[in-house]
Write a protein that holds these residues in place. Structure first.
Motif, PDB file in Angstrom:
ATOM      1  N   ASN A 131       2.536  16.253  -4.771  1.00 22.44           N
ATOM      2  CA  ASN A 131       3.599  16.432  -5.487  1.00 22.44           C
ATOM      3  C   ASN A 131       4.926  16.874  -4.844  1.00 22.44           C
ATOM      4  OD1 ASN A 131       4.848  16.908  -7.972  1.00 22.44           O
ATOM      5  ND2 ASN A 131       4.882  19.205  -7.841  1.00 22.44           N
ATOM      6  N   LYS A 166       3.296   1.867  -3.646  1.00 25.42           N
ATOM      7  CA  LYS A 166       3.119   2.572  -4.799  1.00 25.42           C
ATOM      8  C   LYS A 166       2.866   4.063  -4.692  1.00 25.42           C
ATOM      9  CE  LYS A 166       0.648  -1.514  -6.432  1.00 25.42           C
ATOM     10  NZ  LYS A 166      -0.407  -2.130  -6.514  1.00 25.42           N
ATOM     11  N   GLN A 167       1.944   4.595  -3.447  1.00 24.39           N
ATOM     12  CA  GLN A 167       1.601   5.998  -3.515  1.00 24.39           C
ATOM     13  C   GLN A 167       1.895   6.282  -2.058  1.00 24.39           C
ATOM     14  OE1 GLN A 167      -2.443   5.835  -5.092  1.00 24.39           O
ATOM     15  NE2 GLN A 167      -1.757   6.851  -6.782  1.00 24.39           N
ATOM     16  N   GLY A 205      -4.571  15.792  -4.712  1.00 25.79           N
ATOM     17  CA  GLY A 205      -3.081  15.217  -5.084  1.00 25.79           C
ATOM     18  C   GLY A 205      -2.067  15.865  -4.402  1.00 25.79           C
ATOM     19  N   TYR A 263       2.643   8.893   0.060  1.00 20.83           N
ATOM     20  CA  TYR A 263       1.946  10.189   0.492  1.00 20.83           C
ATOM     21  C   TYR A 263       0.715  10.337   0.428  1.00 20.83           C
ATOM     22  CZ  TYR A 263       6.699  10.925  -1.679  1.00 20.83           C
ATOM     23  OH  TYR A 263       7.967  10.750  -1.628  1.00 20.83           O
ATOM     24  N   GLU A 264       0.065   9.708  -0.384  1.00 20.12           N
ATOM     25  CA  GLU A 264      -1.463   9.599  -0.695  1.00 20.12           C
ATOM     26  C   GLU A 264      -1.966   8.678   0.577  1.00 20.12           C
ATOM     27  OE1 GLU A 264       0.496   9.193  -3.133  1.00 20.12           O
ATOM     28  OE2 GLU A 264      -0.192  10.376  -4.982  1.00 20.12           O
ATOM     29  N   LYS A 265      -1.245   7.409   0.645  1.00 17.23           N
ATOM     30  CA  LYS A 265      -1.686   6.421   1.674  1.00 17.23           C
ATOM     31  C   LYS A 265      -1.587   7.342   2.993  1.00 17.23           C
ATOM     32  CE  LYS A 265      -3.127   2.593   3.522  1.00 17.23           C
ATOM     33  NZ  LYS A 265      -4.148   1.924   3.187  1.00 17.23           N
ATOM     34  N   ASP A 317       0.829  -1.303   0.139  1.00 16.18           N
ATOM     35  CA  ASP A 317       0.076   0.168  -0.059  1.00 16.18           C
ATOM     36  C   ASP A 317       0.968   1.309  -0.033  1.00 16.18           C
ATOM     37  OD1 ASP A 317      -2.205  -1.789  -0.010  1.00 16.18           O
ATOM     38  OD2 ASP A 317      -2.771  -1.345   2.550  1.00 16.18           O
TER      39      ASP A 317
END
Length: 183
Positions: A115, A82-83, A113, A85-87, A79
């Motif tokens: 970045n 892959k992403q 989002g 920061y989002e997680k 989890d």
């Protein structure tokens, strides 16, 4: 005659000492060899799923002390690979598992989002992010520090900037660094 008797007694004593010494050495050797090699048996086997787990620190407000407190959370490495920061941000939005802690991100806030540029992470939130109590300065500080302290747990992040619906907002125009008092 006397000499033969003395020699015989001496030879018998020598044989007794040699045989006795052999058995004593054999006993001691077996005792220490068995103690040196002990097989370790774990209490439980580590499963593949457990090997894929990692601990992250998420910062939430402690309702008793009114200070930010880290909550350790086990998450699957897949989890976060892959992403990451989002997680982590979505875990903050979901809130704590500990009943004593409360989330500081306003209800209904969505992550639009992220970045990473250099060591600065720019996070784009929906306009619900602005629905915090503006009259209490500690509420904004806790909101910012909850996110910043969580995100700067990752070594590549030193600063965090916020966007609201893709634009800079006057209330969150600064670039924030970790607050060492709450870490």
């Amino acid at each position: 005659m006397k000499n033969k008797k003395i020699i015989t007694i001496f030879i018998i004593l020598l044989i007794i000492i040699a045989v006795g010494g052999y058995f004593i050495i054999k006993y001691v050797k077996e005792k220490y060899q068995n103690n040196d090699i002990q097989e370790y048996t774990p209490e439980e086997e580590i499963t593949d799923e457990q090997m894929r787990q990692t601990i992250v620190s998420l910062y939430f407000l402690d309702s008793q002390t009114n200070e930010l407190t880290p909550e350790a959370r086990m998450i699957d490495i897949k989890d976060i690979m892959k992403q990451p920061y989002e997680k982590l941000i979505n875990l903050l939005i979901e809130g704590p598992k500990n009943e004593r802690l409360s989330k500081v991100i306003p209800e209904g806030t969505k992550l639009l989002g992220v970045n990473l540029e250099g060591n600065t992470l720019t996070i784009n939130f929906s306009s619900e992010f602005l629905n915090y109590d503006n009259n209490a300065p500690s509420v904004k500080a806790n909101l910012v520090n909850s996110i910043v302290n969580t995100m700067t747990e990752l070594t590549e992040i030193n600063n965090v900037k916020f966007l609201i619906d893709g634009n800079e907002n006057e209330e969150f125009k600064d670039s924030y660094v970790r607050n060492s008092q709450n870490s």
